[in-house]
Design an enzyme around this catalytic site. Structure first.
Site, PDB file in Angstrom:
ATOM      1  N   SER A   1     -79.683  15.989 -29.305  1.00  0.00           N
ATOM      2  CA  SER A   1     -80.711  15.752 -30.318  1.00  0.00           C
ATOM      3  C   SER A   1     -81.833  14.926 -29.701  1.00  0.00           C
ATOM      4  O   SER A   1     -81.619  13.784 -29.287  1.00  0.00           O
ATOM      5  CB  SER A   1     -80.137  15.006 -31.515  1.00  0.00           C
ATOM      6  OG  SER A   1     -81.203  14.466 -32.271  1.00  0.00           O
TER       7      SER A   1
ATOM      8  N   HIS B   1     -81.346  20.364 -30.074  1.00  0.00           N
ATOM      9  CA  HIS B   1     -81.334  20.082 -31.516  1.00  0.00           C
ATOM     10  C   HIS B   1     -82.553  19.242 -31.876  1.00  0.00           C
ATOM     11  O   HIS B   1     -82.815  18.202 -31.266  1.00  0.00           O
ATOM     12  CB  HIS B   1     -80.038  19.328 -31.851  1.00  0.00           C
ATOM     13  CG  HIS B   1     -79.822  19.080 -33.306  1.00  0.00           C
ATOM     14  ND1 HIS B   1     -79.260  20.010 -34.159  1.00  0.00           N
ATOM     15  CD2 HIS B   1     -80.064  17.981 -34.064  1.00  0.00           C
ATOM     16  CE1 HIS B   1     -79.167  19.500 -35.368  1.00  0.00           C
ATOM     17  NE2 HIS B   1     -79.656  18.259 -35.352  1.00  0.00           N
TER      18      HIS B   1
ATOM     19  N   ASP C   1     -84.637  17.365 -34.902  1.00  0.00           N
ATOM     20  CA  ASP C   1     -84.453  16.781 -36.235  1.00  0.00           C
ATOM     21  C   ASP C   1     -85.787  16.552 -36.928  1.00  0.00           C
ATOM     22  O   ASP C   1     -86.573  15.693 -36.524  1.00  0.00           O
ATOM     23  CB  ASP C   1     -83.713  15.441 -36.109  1.00  0.00           C
ATOM     24  CG  ASP C   1     -82.240  15.631 -35.790  1.00  0.00           C
ATOM     25  OD1 ASP C   1     -81.571  16.396 -36.514  1.00  0.00           O
ATOM     26  OD2 ASP C   1     -81.753  15.009 -34.822  1.00  0.00           O
TER      27      ASP C   1
ATOM     28  N   MET D   1     -87.616  15.270 -40.246  1.00  0.00           N
ATOM     29  CA  MET D   1     -87.357  14.381 -41.392  1.00  0.00           C
ATOM     30  C   MET D   1     -88.662  14.077 -42.118  1.00  0.00           C
ATOM     31  O   MET D   1     -89.707  13.898 -41.484  1.00  0.00           O
ATOM     32  CB  MET D   1     -86.754  13.062 -40.914  1.00  0.00           C
ATOM     33  CG  MET D   1     -85.492  13.215 -40.101  1.00  0.00           C
ATOM     34  SD  MET D   1     -84.766  11.606 -39.740  1.00  0.00           S
ATOM     35  CE  MET D   1     -83.456  12.097 -38.628  1.00  0.00           C
TER      36      MET D   1
ATOM     37  N   HIS E   1     -83.125  21.312 -37.357  1.00  0.00           N
ATOM     38  CA  HIS E   1     -82.396  20.753 -38.502  1.00  0.00           C
ATOM     39  C   HIS E   1     -83.403  20.135 -39.461  1.00  0.00           C
ATOM     40  O   HIS E   1     -83.995  19.096 -39.162  1.00  0.00           O
ATOM     41  CB  HIS E   1     -81.410  19.700 -37.963  1.00  0.00           C
ATOM     42  CG  HIS E   1     -80.627  18.976 -39.008  1.00  0.00           C
ATOM     43  ND1 HIS E   1     -79.915  17.820 -38.731  1.00  0.00           N
ATOM     44  CD2 HIS E   1     -80.422  19.229 -40.328  1.00  0.00           C
ATOM     45  CE1 HIS E   1     -79.311  17.404 -39.821  1.00  0.00           C
ATOM     46  NE2 HIS E   1     -79.610  18.227 -40.813  1.00  0.00           N
TER      47      HIS E   1
ATOM     48  N   MET F   1     -84.410  18.103 -42.488  1.00  0.00           N
ATOM     49  CA  MET F   1     -84.012  17.100 -43.480  1.00  0.00           C
ATOM     50  C   MET F   1     -85.235  16.830 -44.338  1.00  0.00           C
ATOM     51  O   MET F   1     -85.852  15.759 -44.290  1.00  0.00           O
ATOM     52  CB  MET F   1     -83.494  15.846 -42.764  1.00  0.00           C
ATOM     53  CG  MET F   1     -82.117  16.080 -42.131  1.00  0.00           C
ATOM     54  SD  MET F   1     -81.722  14.915 -40.822  1.00  0.00           S
ATOM     55  CE  MET F   1     -82.535  15.725 -39.455  1.00  0.00           C
TER      56      MET F   1
ATOM     57  N   MET G   1     -72.347  17.201 -41.520  1.00  0.00           N
ATOM     58  CA  MET G   1     -72.888  15.885 -41.155  1.00  0.00           C
ATOM     59  C   MET G   1     -71.745  14.875 -41.120  1.00  0.00           C
ATOM     60  O   MET G   1     -71.006  14.732 -42.100  1.00  0.00           O
ATOM     61  CB  MET G   1     -73.941  15.427 -42.171  1.00  0.00           C
ATOM     62  CG  MET G   1     -75.201  16.267 -42.243  1.00  0.00           C
ATOM     63  SD  MET G   1     -76.100  16.441 -40.692  1.00  0.00           S
ATOM     64  CE  MET G   1     -76.433  14.735 -40.252  1.00  0.00           C
TER      65      MET G   1
ATOM     66  N   ASP H   1     -72.773  17.015 -36.617  1.00  0.00           N
ATOM     67  CA  ASP H   1     -73.983  16.238 -36.339  1.00  0.00           C
ATOM     68  C   ASP H   1     -73.804  14.803 -36.810  1.00  0.00           C
ATOM     69  O   ASP H   1     -73.688  14.554 -38.012  1.00  0.00           O
ATOM     70  CB  ASP H   1     -75.179  16.894 -37.042  1.00  0.00           C
ATOM     71  CG  ASP H   1     -76.510  16.292 -36.633  1.00  0.00           C
ATOM     72  OD1 ASP H   1     -76.521  15.383 -35.784  1.00  0.00           O
ATOM     73  OD2 ASP H   1     -77.531  16.745 -37.171  1.00  0.00           O
TER      74      ASP H   1
HETATM   75  C1  DX5 Z   1     -79.149  12.359 -38.033  1.00  0.00           C
HETATM   76  C2  DX5 Z   1     -79.580  13.516 -37.172  1.00  0.00           C
HETATM   77  C3  DX5 Z   1     -78.781  13.653 -35.941  1.00  0.00           C
HETATM   78  C4  DX5 Z   1     -78.886  12.491 -34.999  1.00  0.00           C
HETATM   79  C5  DX5 Z   1     -77.613  12.340 -34.252  1.00  0.00           C
HETATM   80  O1  DX5 Z   1     -79.798  12.411 -39.243  1.00  0.00           O
HETATM   81  O2  DX5 Z   1     -79.482  14.727 -37.879  1.00  0.00           O
HETATM   82  O3  DX5 Z   1     -79.058  14.871 -35.264  1.00  0.00           O
HETATM   83  O4  DX5 Z   1     -79.934  12.619 -34.080  1.00  0.00           O
HETATM   84  O5  DX5 Z   1     -77.704  11.193 -33.497  1.00  0.00           O
HETATM   85  P1  DX5 Z   1     -76.407  10.487 -32.874  1.00  0.00           P
HETATM   86  O6  DX5 Z   1     -75.759  11.485 -31.998  1.00  0.00           O
HETATM   87  O7  DX5 Z   1     -76.985   9.330 -32.150  1.00  0.00           O
HETATM   88  O8  DX5 Z   1     -75.533  10.097 -34.045  1.00  0.00           O
HETATM   89 ZN    ZN Z   2     -79.574  16.696 -36.795  1.00  0.00          ZN
END
Ligand code: DX5
Ligand code: ZN
Length: 226
Positions: A12, A37, A39, A41, A70, A72, A141, A176
Site C-alpha cells: 500500500s 494497492h 488507498d 480516502m 481501494h 474509501m 478489513m 487489508d
Molecule cells: C487502511 C488502508 C490500508 C493501509 C494498510 O485504511 O486501507 O491499505 O494502508 O496499512 P498497514 O499495512 O500499515 O496497516
Molecule cells: Zn487499503
C-alpha cells in the site's frame, strides 16, 4: 489479469513517500511486489483524506502490473468512470459506502474493471452473500479504515466463512490492515490470497535504498508458506 489463488503481496503506497509515488511503485515492483494497492480516502467515509483519480492516473504509467484501487469514499458511483480512465485494474468499494452496492459493482464491471467489495471489521461476511457472482475480490478489513500502521484485528472466522461461501468462484480474498510476517500465517491459513501491507513493506527502505522493501516482501512471502 488472470485468476489464481497463489499468494500475492500488494504494498500500500499509503506508507510510501507521497512526493514520489511513481518511483516508489517502480521500486517495490522491482523488489518483488505482485500488485500495487492504492488507498483513496475522502475525509467523509473515513476520517482522513489522501488523493483521487487524477493521482491514480499519474501513478499508472509507473506500475507494470496490477493497480488495485481501494475506494474509501462515499458516494462511489459518480467517480467510477474517472478511475476507469485512470487505469485501475481492480476497483474496490465498501459495502458500507451506500445503499446500492449492487448497482455500484455492476457499474465497476460495466466500466471494464475488476470489481471488489470491502467489508469493515464490524460488518459480517453475510453482507456480501448476494454479491459473490458479481465480484472478483472481497477485501476483509483487519483495521478500521482510514490510517496505515494500525494494530491487526483478528477476522479469521470471517475469512473462513467467506472462503466457504465463495467456493469455486474465481474471487480473491484480500486482507487489508496490520498485515506483517506475524499476522500473515493466520490469514493465509484462513483462506486469504491477496495481502495488502503498507508499513510492513515500506519500513526501513526508500527509493534511494530499496533493498529493505525486498527483504520485507520476502519475509511476508516466507510467512505465507508457514
Ligand atoms: C487502511 C488502508 C490500508 C493501509 C494498510 O485504511 O486501507 O491499505 O494502508 O496499512 P498497514 O499495512 O500499515 O496497516
Ligand atoms: Zn487499503
Amino acid at each position: 489479469m488472470s485468476f489464481d489463488r497463489t499468494v500475492k503481496i500488494a504494498p500500500s503506497i499509503l506508507a510510501s513517500d507521497f512526493a514520489n509515488f511513481g518511483a516508489e511503485c517502480a521500486a517495490v515492483e522491482a523488489q518483488g511486489a505482485d500488485w500495487i494497492h492504492v488507498d483513496v480516502m475522502d475525509g467523509h467515509f473515513v476520517p482522513n483524506i489522501t488523493f483521487g483519480a487524477a493521482t491514480c492516473a499519474a501513478i499508472r504509467p509507473h506500475i507494470k502490473g496490477v493497480m488495485d484501487v481501494h475506494l474509501m469514499i462515499a458516494p462511489v458511483d459518480p467517480y467510477i468512470d474517472d478511475f476507469a480512465k485512470a487505469g485501475a485494474d481492480v476497483l474496490t468499494a465498501h459495502v458500507e459506502a451506500g445503499p446500492h452496492i449492487h448497482r455500484t459493482l455492476q457499474a465497476i464491471r460495466g466500466a471494464g474493471m475488476k470489481a471488489g467489495v470491502a467489508l469493515n471489521p464490524g460488518t459480517p461476511a453475510e453482507a456480501v452473500s448476494e454479491l459473490l457472482d458479481m465480484v472478483d475480490l472481497v477485501c476483509v478489513m483487519t483495521v478500521n479504515p482510514g490510517f496505515g500502521g494500525q494494530k491487526f484485528i483478528d477476522m479469521t472466522s470471517k475469512i473462513r466463512a467467506l472462503r466457504a461461501m465463495i467456493g469455486d468462484r474465481p474471487v480473491h480474498i484480500e486482507i487489508d490492515g496490520g498485515v506483517d510476517p506475524t499476522t500473515t500465517p493466520l490469514v493465509v491459513d484462513a483462506g486469504a490470497d491477496v495481502l495488502v501491507a503498507g508499513s510492513a513493506v515500506f519500513r526501513g527502505g526508500s527509493v534511494a535504498n530499496p533493498a529493505p522493501y525486498g527483504d520485507n516482501i520476502r519475509a511476508i512471502r516466507v510467512a505465507a508458506q508457514q
